[in-house]
Each structure stands twice: as C-alpha cells, then as structure tokens.
Motif scaffolding. Structure first.
Motif, PDB file in Angstrom:
ATOM      1  N   SER A   1       0.810  -1.102  -0.089  1.00 37.77           N
ATOM      2  CA  SER A   1       0.121  -0.036  -0.145  1.00 37.77           C
ATOM      3  C   SER A   1       0.896   1.180  -0.059  1.00 37.77           C
ATOM      4  O   SER A   1       2.076   1.147   0.219  1.00 37.77           O
ATOM      5  N   GLY A   2       0.219   2.439  -0.401  1.00 37.55           N
ATOM      6  CA  GLY A   2       1.011   3.577  -0.231  1.00 37.55           C
ATOM      7  C   GLY A   2       1.648   4.102  -1.535  1.00 37.55           C
ATOM      8  O   GLY A   2       2.097   5.209  -1.562  1.00 37.55           O
ATOM      9  N   GLY A   3       1.229   3.494  -2.889  1.00 35.09           N
ATOM     10  CA  GLY A   3       1.648   4.176  -4.115  1.00 35.09           C
ATOM     11  C   GLY A   3       0.677   5.171  -4.477  1.00 35.09           C
ATOM     12  O   GLY A   3      -0.292   5.472  -4.036  1.00 35.09           O
ATOM     13  N   GLY A   4       1.226   5.753  -5.597  1.00 36.90           N
ATOM     14  CA  GLY A   4       0.308   6.835  -6.166  1.00 36.90           C
ATOM     15  C   GLY A   4       0.888   7.779  -6.816  1.00 36.90           C
ATOM     16  O   GLY A   4       2.063   7.570  -7.280  1.00 36.90           O
ATOM     17  N   LEU A   5       0.413   9.117  -7.181  1.00 38.56           N
ATOM     18  CA  LEU A   5       1.058  10.122  -7.900  1.00 38.56           C
ATOM     19  C   LEU A   5       1.458  11.091  -6.894  1.00 38.56           C
ATOM     20  O   LEU A   5       0.736  11.763  -6.145  1.00 38.56           O
TER      21      LEU A   5
ATOM     22  N   TYR B   1       6.118  -0.886  -7.789  1.00 43.82           N
ATOM     23  CA  TYR B   1       7.257  -1.347  -6.629  1.00 43.82           C
ATOM     24  C   TYR B   1       6.549  -2.756  -6.094  1.00 43.82           C
ATOM     25  O   TYR B   1       5.441  -2.855  -5.896  1.00 43.82           O
ATOM     26  N   TYR B   2       7.345  -3.599  -5.827  1.00 40.84           N
ATOM     27  CA  TYR B   2       7.055  -4.837  -5.249  1.00 40.84           C
ATOM     28  C   TYR B   2       7.805  -5.177  -3.882  1.00 40.84           C
ATOM     29  O   TYR B   2       8.937  -4.887  -3.971  1.00 40.84           O
ATOM     30  N   CYS B   3       7.316  -5.634  -2.974  1.00 42.66           N
ATOM     31  CA  CYS B   3       8.015  -6.072  -1.804  1.00 42.66           C
ATOM     32  C   CYS B   3       8.237  -7.546  -1.929  1.00 42.66           C
ATOM     33  O   CYS B   3       7.198  -8.529  -2.473  1.00 42.66           O
TER      34      CYS B   3
ATOM     35  N   TYR C   1       8.375 -14.997  -1.163  1.00 42.44           N
ATOM     36  CA  TYR C   1       6.917 -14.261  -1.236  1.00 42.44           C
ATOM     37  C   TYR C   1       7.092 -12.734  -1.962  1.00 42.44           C
ATOM     38  O   TYR C   1       7.867 -12.191  -1.400  1.00 42.44           O
ATOM     39  N   TRP C   2       6.172 -12.807  -2.876  1.00 43.19           N
ATOM     40  CA  TRP C   2       5.954 -11.541  -3.548  1.00 43.19           C
ATOM     41  C   TRP C   2       4.797 -10.770  -3.536  1.00 43.19           C
ATOM     42  O   TRP C   2       3.740 -11.688  -3.541  1.00 43.19           O
ATOM     43  N   GLY C   3       4.875  -9.346  -3.473  1.00 40.79           N
ATOM     44  CA  GLY C   3       3.518  -8.655  -3.492  1.00 40.79           C
ATOM     45  C   GLY C   3       3.003  -8.581  -4.818  1.00 40.79           C
ATOM     46  O   GLY C   3       3.718  -8.908  -5.721  1.00 40.79           O
ATOM     47  N   GLN C   4       1.902  -8.103  -4.994  1.00 34.37           N
ATOM     48  CA  GLN C   4       1.275  -7.820  -6.161  1.00 34.37           C
ATOM     49  C   GLN C   4       1.701  -6.603  -6.925  1.00 34.37           C
ATOM     50  O   GLN C   4       1.498  -6.341  -8.069  1.00 34.37           O
ATOM     51  N   GLY C   5       2.097  -5.794  -6.188  1.00 31.71           N
ATOM     52  CA  GLY C   5       2.813  -4.484  -6.937  1.00 31.71           C
ATOM     53  C   GLY C   5       2.030  -3.220  -6.496  1.00 31.71           C
ATOM     54  O   GLY C   5       0.871  -3.357  -6.634  1.00 31.71           O
ATOM     55  N   THR C   6       2.592  -2.195  -6.366  1.00 36.84           N
ATOM     56  CA  THR C   6       2.017  -0.775  -6.207  1.00 36.84           C
ATOM     57  C   THR C   6       2.520   0.172  -7.409  1.00 36.84           C
ATOM     58  O   THR C   6       3.763   0.088  -7.159  1.00 36.84           O
ATOM     59  N   GLN C   7       1.770   1.037  -7.779  1.00 35.20           N
ATOM     60  CA  GLN C   7       2.323   1.774  -8.961  1.00 35.20           C
ATOM     61  C   GLN C   7       2.792   3.225  -8.016  1.00 35.20           C
ATOM     62  O   GLN C   7       2.060   3.638  -7.355  1.00 35.20           O
ATOM     63  N   VAL C   8       3.751   3.561  -8.419  1.00 30.70           N
ATOM     64  CA  VAL C   8       4.424   5.128  -7.984  1.00 30.70           C
ATOM     65  C   VAL C   8       4.684   5.817  -9.337  1.00 30.70           C
ATOM     66  O   VAL C   8       5.356   5.349 -10.110  1.00 30.70           O
ATOM     67  N   THR C   9       4.040   6.927  -9.396  1.00 33.08           N
ATOM     68  CA  THR C   9       4.221   7.824 -10.559  1.00 33.08           C
ATOM     69  C   THR C   9       4.751   9.362 -10.235  1.00 33.08           C
ATOM     70  O   THR C   9       4.023   9.884  -9.331  1.00 33.08           O
TER      71      THR C   9
END
Length: 116
Positions: free
Chosen positions: A7-11, A93-95, A105-113
């Motif tokens: 969590s925490g990604g965004g523009l 970004y992936y954890c 274990y991998w996360g599904q990813g969160t977009q950072v722009t």
C-alpha cells in the motif's frame, strides 16, 4: 496461504515523498530478508532496498540518501520511505520476503508515478 499486500503508492510531484508499506496476510515464522524492487516500463525488475533480519540494509545507488527501508519484525511488515522523488523513480514497486529454505513471497505491486 501467505500473501503480501502493498500500500502507499500513487502520484506525486518531483521532489515529493511517498511511504510504501507491505504486510503479510498470513503467518510467517521466520523472515531472513525483506526487500523492495521496482520495474519501470520496458525495463527489468531491479532491487531498490533490502533489510536483513539483523537490521543491516542495502540500497541501490540510485536511491541512496533518498529512500529509507525499515521493518517491524513483530508485525512482519516492511516500509519504504521515499523522499526527493524523481521522475525516474516512476515504476511498479514490489515487496519481497525471503524465508529460510530459499522460498520467496512477492507482493502484487503498487504503482508509483512521479510527474508534474
């Protein structure tokens, strides 16, 4: 079944900050290392930062001095504080959690722009 949730990604504008978090949905008895990776369009996935069980850290040269990784061993969470963001930090970004025995274990990813 363990899943990692980011969590925490965004523009954000250049020079801004974001904080990413990653938590495991299930129980993991032991985690050797927690890390953040990123993948920009048309590029390979690359290591951003990793923190080991004892607390030592490793950063990509491109983020040194701007990003800080931290972990909470009791809660099995890892965070990435990103400051002074640049357009070239734009990526998914992936954890990742690395556990004994070599499993990951991998996360599904969160977009950072990062864009004005």
């Amino acid at each position: 079944q363990v899943q990692l949730v980011e969590s925490g990604g965004g523009l954000v504008q250049p020079g801004g900050s974001l904080r990413l978090s990653c938590a495991a949905s299930g129980s993991i008895s032991s985690i050797n290392a927690m890390g953040w990776y990123r993948q920009a369009p048309g590029k390979q996935r690359e290591l951003v930062a990793v923190i080991f069980r004892g607390g030592s850290t490793l950063y990509a040269d491109s983020v040194k001095g701007r990003f800080t990784i931290s972990r909470d061993n009791a809660k099995n969470t890892v965070a990435l504080q990103m400051n002074s963001l640049k357009p070239e930090d734009t990526a998914v970004y992936y954890c990742k959690f690395a556990v004994p025995g070599g499993f990951e274990y991998w996360g599904q990813g969160t977009q950072v722009t990062v864009s004005s």
